[in-house]
Scaffold this motif. Structure first.
Motif, PDB file in Angstrom:
ATOM      1  N   THR A 132      39.029  16.953 120.490  1.00 37.21           N
ATOM      2  CA  THR A 132      39.440  15.643 119.971  1.00 37.21           C
ATOM      3  C   THR A 132      40.732  15.186 120.640  1.00 37.21           C
ATOM      4  N   GLY A 133      41.696  16.097 120.781  1.00 36.63           N
ATOM      5  CA  GLY A 133      42.948  15.739 121.449  1.00 36.63           C
ATOM      6  C   GLY A 133      42.728  15.295 122.881  1.00 36.63           C
ATOM      7  N   VAL A 134      41.848  15.987 123.582  1.00 40.80           N
ATOM      8  CA  VAL A 134      41.562  15.637 124.979  1.00 40.80           C
ATOM      9  C   VAL A 134      40.849  14.286 125.069  1.00 40.80           C
ATOM     10  N   VAL A 135      39.895  14.047 124.205  1.00 39.73           N
ATOM     11  CA  VAL A 135      39.137  12.783 124.257  1.00 39.73           C
ATOM     12  C   VAL A 135      40.057  11.599 123.953  1.00 39.73           C
ATOM     13  N   VAL A 136      40.917  11.737 122.937  1.00 40.16           N
ATOM     14  CA  VAL A 136      41.837  10.643 122.604  1.00 40.16           C
ATOM     15  C   VAL A 136      42.816  10.415 123.757  1.00 40.16           C
ATOM     16  N   SER A 137      43.343  11.497 124.331  1.00 43.22           N
ATOM     17  CA  SER A 137      44.266  11.364 125.458  1.00 43.22           C
ATOM     18  C   SER A 137      43.583  10.736 126.671  1.00 43.22           C
ATOM     19  N   PHE A 138      42.347  11.114 126.930  1.00 44.08           N
ATOM     20  CA  PHE A 138      41.607  10.536 128.047  1.00 44.08           C
ATOM     21  C   PHE A 138      41.387   9.040 127.843  1.00 44.08           C
ATOM     22  N   VAL A 144      48.742   5.961 123.232  1.00 45.92           N
ATOM     23  CA  VAL A 144      47.491   6.602 122.831  1.00 45.92           C
ATOM     24  C   VAL A 144      47.407   8.014 123.414  1.00 45.92           C
ATOM     25  N   VAL A 145      47.885   8.207 124.632  1.00 46.20           N
ATOM     26  CA  VAL A 145      47.906   9.549 125.229  1.00 46.20           C
ATOM     27  C   VAL A 145      48.754  10.484 124.371  1.00 46.20           C
ATOM     28  N   LEU A 146      49.930  10.041 123.988  1.00 41.59           N
ATOM     29  CA  LEU A 146      50.792  10.858 123.133  1.00 41.59           C
ATOM     30  C   LEU A 146      50.160  11.082 121.757  1.00 41.59           C
ATOM     31  N   ALA A 147      49.485  10.078 121.253  1.00 40.76           N
ATOM     32  CA  ALA A 147      48.797  10.222 119.965  1.00 40.76           C
ATOM     33  C   ALA A 147      47.700  11.278 120.051  1.00 40.76           C
ATOM     34  N   GLY A 148      47.060  11.387 121.210  1.00 44.80           N
ATOM     35  CA  GLY A 148      46.031  12.415 121.391  1.00 44.80           C
ATOM     36  C   GLY A 148      46.601  13.809 121.222  1.00 44.80           C
TER      37      GLY A 148
END
Length: 98
Positions: free
Chosen positions: A14-20, A44-48
């Protein structure tokens, strides 16, 4: 590494998908020459990363292996015993010198 489930958790994916997604938004913002969109994408990258850490804290990350915790406890005990043994001769040498 895959045998240890490194990165194969819901929190990691989930962290990778949001950061991507944030990376893609920033890329579009760069092409459009829009600093606001670039900054929004970086947020959004930081939010990931924050989402991944929050999910890990919620228990969706890799769970600790009880065997490793046992080895860590044994290592700490052996290190403490070794430190006590190593300190004793130094004290004896100091006492003999006086």
């Amino acid at each position: 590494m895959s045998s240890h489930a490194h990165g194969h958790t819901t929190a990691a994916w989930t962290g990778v998908v949001v950061s991507f997604a944030g990376f893609c938004v920033s890329g579009v913002g760069m092409i459009m020459a829009s600093p606001i969109i670039v900054i929004a994408g970086l947020v959004v990258v930081l939010a990931g990363g924050a989402v991944g850490l929050a999910m890990k804290a919620a228990g969706m990350g890799k769970q600790p292996d009880p065997q490793i915790e046992k080895y860590k406890a044994e290592f700490r005990a052996a290190r403490a015993a070794g430190a006590a043994t190593a300190a004793a001769p130094a004290e004896a040498v100091t006492a003999a010198a006086h």
